[in-house]
Write an enzyme that holds these catalytic residues in place. Structure first.
Site, PDB file in Angstrom:
ATOM      1  N   GLN A 262      54.309  40.167  23.746  1.00 21.24           N
ATOM      2  CA  GLN A 262      54.012  41.525  24.207  1.00 21.24           C
ATOM      3  C   GLN A 262      54.396  42.571  23.177  1.00 21.24           C
ATOM      4  O   GLN A 262      53.736  43.599  23.054  1.00 21.24           O
ATOM      5  CB  GLN A 262      54.722  41.795  25.535  1.00 21.24           C
ATOM      6  N   HIS A 265      51.700  43.904  20.788  1.00 16.88           N
ATOM      7  CA  HIS A 265      50.634  44.785  21.257  1.00 16.88           C
ATOM      8  C   HIS A 265      50.743  46.176  20.638  1.00 16.88           C
ATOM      9  O   HIS A 265      49.744  46.792  20.279  1.00 16.88           O
ATOM     10  CB  HIS A 265      50.697  44.937  22.784  1.00 16.88           C
ATOM     11  N   GLU A 330      55.790  44.596  34.294  1.00 15.27           N
ATOM     12  CA  GLU A 330      54.387  44.187  34.278  1.00 15.27           C
ATOM     13  C   GLU A 330      54.289  42.656  34.299  1.00 15.27           C
ATOM     14  O   GLU A 330      53.612  42.075  35.147  1.00 15.27           O
ATOM     15  CB  GLU A 330      53.722  44.743  33.019  1.00 15.27           C
ATOM     16  N   HIS A 331      54.967  41.998  33.347  1.00 17.99           N
ATOM     17  CA  HIS A 331      54.997  40.536  33.273  1.00 17.99           C
ATOM     18  C   HIS A 331      56.446  40.073  33.447  1.00 17.99           C
ATOM     19  O   HIS A 331      57.336  40.576  32.766  1.00 17.99           O
ATOM     20  CB  HIS A 331      54.513  40.038  31.910  1.00 17.99           C
ATOM     21  N   ASP A 364      47.337  36.001  30.091  1.00 19.77           N
ATOM     22  CA  ASP A 364      46.506  36.997  29.416  1.00 19.77           C
ATOM     23  C   ASP A 364      45.079  36.510  29.214  1.00 19.77           C
ATOM     24  O   ASP A 364      44.138  37.308  29.204  1.00 19.77           O
ATOM     25  CB  ASP A 364      47.104  37.336  28.042  1.00 19.77           C
ATOM     26  N   HIS A 423      37.209  68.749  70.211  1.00 19.34           N
ATOM     27  CA  HIS A 423      37.464  67.312  70.238  1.00 19.34           C
ATOM     28  C   HIS A 423      37.596  66.823  71.685  1.00 19.34           C
ATOM     29  O   HIS A 423      37.018  65.802  72.082  1.00 19.34           O
ATOM     30  CB  HIS A 423      38.760  66.976  69.494  1.00 19.34           C
TER      31      HIS A 423
END
Length: 434
Positions: A262, A265, A330-331, A364, A423
């Site tokens: 990661q 990235h 996230e992971h 991934d 109503h």
């Protein structure tokens, strides 16, 4: 050599230090925001011509018509068929696994009938048209094509339009081949805020979509924020994150490389290890320094680990789970002996990778579950992208005469209580005479 910080959960002020490490400024840079608003307004007003001007200015592509920027289905098919066998087989296998997983997510319509004949239910229908943004900055992402388009296809979306900045060579071929496999209907090689604007507002060439999904740079993220409400969006993605919980029994080289997976990235990606074994953390540090010089993206990994990474000593694995739930990563890799049992203690994570052999990178590309995941602690309330993001639900109500009599009396009381006589009377008109 990456200088990755070491933390200890028993140290006073640990939570404050961890909070500072996790902090990521999601507010847009004012200059970026101003530039994006100008682009959105221009595309909304002038349509294709504004998109073309932005493409010539920002992407350095001298196109004079939108037709020059669109890839035909024939072109997509040719890109797939011309792939080397090894790449073709890998892409096809990944696509099939992703499709098979997402087939399990399909929601179906349902209804039931009450004793008085009233029918209640839910009707599930796909979106008519969606836009998929596939980034083209520091790398090509055929996997992003599959992960965004495949659940839309499984959901039954009528038209899938993909936008992505043009790239040269083999990387572009892989992206186009993935679009072919995923059933993308149209591919237009535009990017940036102008692409988001075209999808959100529509132009003479690009019809307005119902929802825009897919990650991008700061300009894309800002554009998605601004068009939300005009169209739906999946999420505003932050930097990539991985949190590894390890009991100290996994090969330290594996853990180091998982952190790299990661960190490579982006310079602001985040990679964190939680472990109760100080000696093992030392071994991971050694592995990091040994393996880092072998990595082509060494500079990016180094910046990520130095700026936002951490190796954290915890008291035990239960505390590691508590910290993981607070981080809501996230992971999340559970590199421990009994990962399924530990997973039961996890409440907040985008995706949970269980066991020593389950590297995050498999998720991934080809395991099957979606890799579009909530970041920046939003896993506390958000979920991975899925088929459900491309379907919507309509409530079904068909009231019988007897039901109108029963429900009408309830509604009348409540409506009068709210001071909404219209109503109340609408319900009362349908009551049976006493």
């Amino acid at each position: 050599m990456a200088t990755i910080r070491r933390l200890d959960s028993s140290t006073p002020g640990f939570r404050a230090e961890l909070s500072q490490l996790l902090a990521f400024e999601t507010a847009q840079d004012l200059k970026v925001d101003a530039a994006v608003q100008a682009i959105l307004s221009d595309v909304k007003t002038r349509g294709d011509e504004a998109v073309l001007e932005c493409t010539r200015r920002f992407d350095r592509i001298q196109a004079h018509s939108m037709a020059e920027l669109e890839m035909s289905r024939t072109t997509l098919q040719a890109a797939y068929e011309q792939l080397p066998d090894r790449e073709k087989q890998a892409l096809t296998a990944a696509a099939e696994r992703i499709r098979r997983y997402h087939e399990h997510q399909k929601q179906t319509s349902w209804q039931y009938q009450e004793a008085d004949g009233t029918v209640l239910g839910q009707q599930v229908t796909p979106l008519d048209r969606v836009g998929i943004y596939v980034p083209g900055g520091k790398a090509a992402y055929p996997s992003s094509v599959l992960m965004n388009a495949m659940p839309a296809q499984v959901a039954g979306v009528g038209e899938i339009i993909m936008v992505s900045p043009a790239r040269a060579g083999d990387e572009q071929q892989l992206v186009l081949a993935a679009a072919y496999l995923a059933g993308v209907h149209r591919v237009i090689t535009i990017g940036g805020a102008q692409a988001v604007a075209a999808l959100a507002y529509g132009t003479a060439t690009i019809p307005q979509v119902d929802k825009i999904v897919g990650p991008g740079n700061a300009y894309v993220a800002a554009a998605k924020r601004h068009v939300f409400g005009v169209v739906g969006i999946d999420m505003v993605a932050g930097p990539s994150e991985i949190l590894v919980i390890c009991d100290g029994q996994t090969d330290p080289d594996w853990i180091a490389m998982d952190l790299f997976s990661q960190a490579e990235h982006d310079e602001i990606a985040q990679a964190i290890l939680l472990c109760p074994d100080d000696a093992f953390i030392d071994r991971v540090t050694t592995s990091i320094n040994k393996l880092l010089p072998t990595m082509p993206r060494q500079d990016i990994i180094t910046a990520s680990l130095t700026g936002r990474g951490a190796l954290i000593k915890v008291a035990n694995l239960d505390e590691a789970c508590d910290i993981a739930n607070w981080i809501a990563p996230e992971h999340l890799e559970l590199s421990v002996a009994d990962a399924p049992s530990m997973a039961n203690k996890i409440r907040h994570a985008g995706a949970i990778f269980m066991g020593r052999y389950t590297s995050e990178s498999l998720g991934d590309y080809c395991a099957g579950p979606n890799h579009v995941l909530p970041t920046s602690r939003t896993a506390r309330f958000a979920s991975p992208l899925g088929v459900y993001d491309f379907q919507k639900r309509s409530s079904l109500i068909m009231v019988s005469p007897d039901g109108a009599n029963t429900l009408g009396r309830i509604a009348s009381v409540l409506a009068h209580g709210e001071g909404l006589q219209g109503h109340a009377r609408a319900a009362e008109f349908r009551l049976k005479a006493d």
